[in-house]
Design a protein around this motif. Structure first.
Motif, PDB file in Angstrom:
ATOM      1  N   SER A  97       0.715  -1.316  -0.066  1.00 31.65           N
ATOM      2  CA  SER A  97       0.038  -0.051   0.048  1.00 31.65           C
ATOM      3  C   SER A  97       0.707   1.487  -0.126  1.00 31.65           C
ATOM      4  O   SER A  97       2.142   1.161   0.282  1.00 31.65           O
ATOM      5  CB  SER A  97      -1.102  -0.087   1.238  1.00 31.65           C
ATOM      6  OG  SER A  97      -0.111   0.022   2.427  1.00 31.65           O
ATOM      7  N   GLU A 133      -2.176  -0.747  -3.616  1.00 33.69           N
ATOM      8  CA  GLU A 133      -3.514  -0.257  -2.911  1.00 33.69           C
ATOM      9  C   GLU A 133      -3.262   1.268  -2.210  1.00 33.69           C
ATOM     10  O   GLU A 133      -2.094   1.535  -1.970  1.00 33.69           O
ATOM     11  CB  GLU A 133      -3.868  -1.091  -1.774  1.00 33.69           C
ATOM     12  CG  GLU A 133      -3.994  -2.658  -2.570  1.00 33.69           C
ATOM     13  CD  GLU A 133      -4.739  -3.383  -1.188  1.00 33.69           C
ATOM     14  OE1 GLU A 133      -5.234  -4.456  -1.711  1.00 33.69           O
ATOM     15  OE2 GLU A 133      -4.335  -3.058  -0.225  1.00 33.69           O
ATOM     16  N   SER A 175      -6.765   0.560  -6.470  1.00 29.60           N
ATOM     17  CA  SER A 175      -5.654  -0.440  -6.493  1.00 29.60           C
ATOM     18  C   SER A 175      -5.246   0.022  -7.963  1.00 29.60           C
ATOM     19  O   SER A 175      -5.830   0.595  -9.054  1.00 29.60           O
ATOM     20  CB  SER A 175      -6.158  -1.781  -6.487  1.00 29.60           C
ATOM     21  OG  SER A 175      -7.136  -2.175  -7.550  1.00 29.60           O
TER      22      SER A 175
END
Length: 178
Positions: A97, A133, A175
């Motif tokens: 992420s 993400e 994403s």
């Protein structure tokens, strides 16, 4: 276990590099921002010692193998303008992420887009990573527009996903795949 090695990512607009003590002024400014301290580890109204401790924590992420924290610096002057990180919490599942912020004086100049594109492209080259993400508050239109400009797709709304301040907040899930 060996610490991670942090690269320097260079584009025409930005240089993503490790934080240095010379970046304290940026952290000081961010510490009085209305939002940045509530969603990051930047200390609220940070003292000089707290600001330097923040910078040390960014380096510790490499030793702890939790991720890469970059100062977003101007490609030519090397003046720090923000922070962007690639976090490895779910890397064993092929997912990483990203989180980012830009200092108030540097917003609306394409800095976040340049930094996000650079770190996303790089992150998707890491062994085993196939998905990057982002989580963005629905009210943060600037941030989700940056994500969309950089090829991220909004997948949905995660209700009560993250605590910000003392309240649970909904977050858009974005994403980008390899």
């Amino acid at each position: 276990m060996e610490p991670l090695i942090q690269p320097i990512l260079q584009t025409d607009a930005v240089r993503l590099r490790p934080f240095a003590a010379k970046d304290a002024a940026l952290i000081r400014d961010a510490s009085v921002d209305a939002l940045i301290p509530s969603i990051t580890s930047v200390p609220s109204h940070g003292t000089e010692d707290e600001i330097l401790a923040f910078i040390r924590r960014q380096h510790d992420r490499l030793r702890l193998r939790t991720g890469y924290s970059f100062a977003i610096a101007d490609a030519h002057s090397d003046v720090a303008m923000g922070q962007i990180g690639l976090w490895l919490r779910d890397a064993d599942r092929g997912r990483v992420s990203i989180g980012y912020w830009v200092g108030s004086r540097h917003r609306r100049h394409g800095i976040a887009s340049a930094a996000l594109a650079a770190i996303s492209d790089w992150g998707l080259t890491l062994p085993g990573v196939h998905r990057v993400e982002l989580y963005v508050e629905p009210a943060n239109e600037g941030s989700w527009r940056v994500a969309e400009r950089c090829g991220f797709l909004r997948e949905g709304l995660l209700r009560g996903w993250q605590e910000i301040g003392s309240r649970r907040r909904d977050m858009y899930m974005y994403s980008r795949l390899e």
